[in-house]
Design a protein around this motif. Structure first.
Motif, PDB file in Angstrom:
ATOM      1  N   ASN A 193       0.838  -1.205   0.000  1.00 48.53           N
ATOM      2  CA  ASN A 193       0.000   0.000   0.000  1.00 48.53           C
ATOM      3  C   ASN A 193       0.872   1.253   0.000  1.00 48.53           C
ATOM      4  OD1 ASN A 193       0.872   0.452   2.662  1.00 48.53           O
ATOM      5  ND2 ASN A 193      -1.030  -0.303   3.574  1.00 48.53           N
ATOM      6  N   ALA A 207      -2.473  -7.677   2.109  1.00 49.30           N
ATOM      7  CA  ALA A 207      -2.975  -8.571   1.064  1.00 49.30           C
ATOM      8  C   ALA A 207      -3.973  -9.598   1.590  1.00 49.30           C
ATOM      9  CB  ALA A 207      -1.806  -9.275   0.378  1.00 49.30           C
ATOM     10  N   THR A 214     -10.806  -6.775  -3.473  1.00 51.27           N
ATOM     11  CA  THR A 214      -9.527  -6.255  -3.977  1.00 51.27           C
ATOM     12  C   THR A 214      -9.554  -4.739  -4.157  1.00 51.27           C
ATOM     13  OG1 THR A 214     -10.196  -6.829  -6.249  1.00 51.27           O
ATOM     14  CG2 THR A 214      -8.712  -8.361  -5.099  1.00 51.27           C
ATOM     15  N   ASN A 215     -10.713  -4.133  -4.007  1.00 51.47           N
ATOM     16  CA  ASN A 215     -10.778  -2.669  -4.012  1.00 51.47           C
ATOM     17  C   ASN A 215     -10.254  -2.082  -2.701  1.00 51.47           C
ATOM     18  OD1 ASN A 215     -12.212  -1.981  -6.595  1.00 51.47           O
ATOM     19  ND2 ASN A 215     -13.719  -3.387  -5.724  1.00 51.47           N
ATOM     20  N   SER A 236      -3.993  -4.324  -0.970  1.00 50.12           N
ATOM     21  CA  SER A 236      -2.895  -4.028  -1.888  1.00 50.12           C
ATOM     22  C   SER A 236      -2.549  -5.207  -2.785  1.00 50.12           C
ATOM     23  CB  SER A 236      -1.648  -3.611  -1.096  1.00 50.12           C
ATOM     24  OG  SER A 236      -1.176  -4.671  -0.291  1.00 50.12           O
ATOM     25  N   LYS A 284     -10.323  -9.391 -10.304  1.00 57.80           N
ATOM     26  CA  LYS A 284      -9.677  -8.517  -9.312  1.00 57.80           C
ATOM     27  C   LYS A 284      -9.550  -7.089  -9.839  1.00 57.80           C
ATOM     28  CE  LYS A 284      -4.757  -8.664 -10.384  1.00 57.80           C
ATOM     29  NZ  LYS A 284      -4.633  -7.191 -10.475  1.00 57.80           N
ATOM     30  N   THR A 288      -4.650  -3.737  -8.035  1.00 58.54           N
ATOM     31  CA  THR A 288      -4.257  -4.647  -6.961  1.00 58.54           C
ATOM     32  C   THR A 288      -3.259  -5.680  -7.456  1.00 58.54           C
ATOM     33  OG1 THR A 288      -6.433  -4.368  -5.950  1.00 58.54           O
ATOM     34  CG2 THR A 288      -5.118  -6.245  -5.216  1.00 58.54           C
TER      35      THR A 288
END
Length: 349
Positions: free
Chosen positions: A19, A26, A67-68, A71, A87, A91
């Motif tokens: 991030n 993750a 996945t929004n 990271s 995804k 990401t």
């Protein structure tokens, strides 16, 4: 401090998986055999007929929605191929490189790679890293561990050639204590985890990120036990184990959720931060999405999407807040970004 040299492919992809704070926040949903069993049990409980399409769609929707907010995501191609496609574009993607499980008829729990894959092939499919799980007992027979050491040496060399980060997940065990949730195993766990982390920090393996268990069974930590359960570790003892695990490594490491509840995983991460552990993030699995399996079995696609956008998102947000408070950037192990020398590696076509 001497500058740390990292090849461009590995550096750029580690950044893609991190991030804005350099932390690997993750999501893991690469379970295969266990995922089938979970979904089948959930379908049976909901009074419905199980089919494999349910697993495909579940992974697709988890990836599409969550996945929004992370990271990176760890997926498998066998059951998670729809999730790979769904995804969020920004990401990062980690792909499993090992066969699921191990041969229960052979002593040693030896790892095995997917027979029709290579790191170059995973790269061509959009992977930003490869993950390999290794079951490890540092006290096992030398001939057993020698095979695992050689396996990871070969894997590390392949990672150098392909210029892709390697995430190695270490799951400890002791065949003499099959119940890993028992008091007997909890007594052994700190030594198993710490010695394993020390071994796989050795340069000969070329592991970029160690994915590890926390070094204690949190169900037995003072102040976190269930009613009627006697603590095995005081908070001070648990903190010392976290510190010892931290001292055993010289490279980025992240925690796995190991199937614990969302609340327990949050407690573990908060405790790690308070113990000044220099951990660099998570690959959080069932602690994030497990409740969604039953929701999906009962309410279908629409019900799961609603759950993911509410409770699933909340689970992620709470973990992200803890990570941003207590985790450290992966590159801090090397003195920060300014102390990293990125170089271009010649890759053969």
């Amino acid at each position: 401090m001497v500058k740390k040299r990292i090849s461009r492919g590995k550096f750029d992809k580690l950044q893609k998986l991190s991030n804005d704070h350099g932390i690997i926040a993750a999501l893991a949903i690469d379970q295969r055999g266990s995922m089938k069993r979970m979904m089948e049990a959930a379908a049976q409980q909901a009074g419905k007929n199980y089919n494999i399409e349910m697993v495909y769609e579940f992974k697709e929707l988890v990836s599409q929605v969550l996945t929004n907010h992370v990271s990176g995501i760890l997926l498998d191609e066998e059951l998670g191929f729809k999730g790979i496609k769904s995804k969020a574009k920004q990401t990062g993607l980690i792909l499993s490189y090992e066969k699921t499980g191990y041969d229960v008829k052979t002593v040693g729990r030896f790892p095995e790679l997917l027979p029709n894959e290579s790191l170059h092939r995973l790269l061509s499919k959009g992977a930003d890293a490869a993950k390999v799980l290794v079951y490890y007992n540092p006290n096992d027979k030398a001939e057993i561990n020698d095979v695992k050491h050689a396996f990871l040496e070969r894997l590390g060399t392949e990672g150098l050639a392909a210029d892709i980060p390697l995430f190695v997940e270490i799951v400890t065990y002791d065949d003499a204590i099959p119940d890993t949730k028992s008091v007997s195993f909890a007594k052994e766990k700190p030594q198993l985890v710490i010695d394993s982390m020390r071994e796989f920090s050795k340069g000969k393996y070329h592991i970029d990120v160690i994915k590890t268990e926390v070094p204690v069974n949190f169900d037995y930590v003072e102040g976190y036990t269930a009613d009627g359960v006697a603590p095995l570790y005081t908070k001070e003892e648990a903190a010392k184990y976290f510190a010892s695990a931290n001292k055993a490594v010289d490279r980025p490491f992240i925690y796995l959720s190991a199937g614990v509840s969302a609340e327990t995983f949050r407690n573990e991460l908060t405790f790690a931060g308070e113990a000044h552990t220099k951990y660099n993030g998570i690959l959080g699995g069932r602690a994030t999405w497990l409740q969604g399996v039953q929701v999906y079995a009962q309410k279908g696609r629409a019900g799961l999407i609603e759950w993911l956008n509410t409770q699933g998102k909340q689970n992620i947000s709470e973990l992200n807040d803890i990570l941003n408070e207590g985790a450290t950037p992966w590159y801090d192990w090397y003195g920060g970004l300014d102390n990293i020398e990125v170089f271009d590696r010649d890759i053969m076509d």
